[in-house]
Design a protein around this motif. Sequence first.
Motif: not given
Length: 283
Positions: A84-98
């Motif tokens: 379950k992914s929440i607040r995905v608007k703050t999750a642009g681009g790739y994953s590594f590193p946070s």
Amino acid sequence: MDVMLEILKYIQSFSNKTLDTFFEIVTILGEDIFFIIVIGIFYWCFNKTFGYKLAFVYITSGAINTIIKEIVKLPRPIGYEGIKSIRVKTAGGYSFPSGHTQQSSSLFTTLMIEFKKKWLYFIGVLGMFLVGFSRMYLGVHWPIDVIGGLIIGILWTTIVTKVFAWSKDKDNPIIIGVLVIPMIICLLIFKTATYYKAVGTLIALWLGYIIEDKYIKYVTKAIWWKQINKFVIGFFGLILIKVYFKKLLPLNIYSDFLRYALMGIWMTVISPIIYRSLHIEEN
């Protein structure tokens, strides 16, 4: 990847509405608005030199984060079955590193290096842990992203603070160019909005640092009500440029570069001149 997926599922097995709200609030500690407030308070009101240092650490750390993400290209856990992914608007681009973890690590490490207080060490370590954990709980980062962001944030902060100290010891802000110039060159390679925003701000901050140090010599000391006025004026100007200039400019990376460069110039040059003209800077 299977192991990391199971770790995220285990973390989210404890989820509820209260924790959802809590970690959505915690994750803000790794976002732009929080850093703008912290940097603004230090630069405009209390310690100009430390405000500069904090800004250089934060912005260069963000640029490094984007470079690594564009090289590694690790997909986020968003969309995986059972996550379950929440607040995905703050999750642009790739994953590594946070980015949130790296930026919060940079902030708290800079504060700990500067002030060396036991209570701040506790808050700093706790803050880094909570922000990193929030990214996993919210289902927008893998555990390896958080670990990587934590390590890179601490290491990069150590490098930048040493370069900044070198610049101050030599009384030469041009030395900061050893951080800025390579990132300018990388504009030719990493053509993303995030990177152009970071480097636009960085260039303006560096130029503002040189101009302010030589010609303006802004003084942060002031009575409390003047400090409040300074922060309100400075913060309002930044938000005006960040939000409303976006409506006036075409949507591309070059406009992003310009808008964030204006924010950097506003913070370092324009706002101190305004404070002086309004007599809310004490000499």
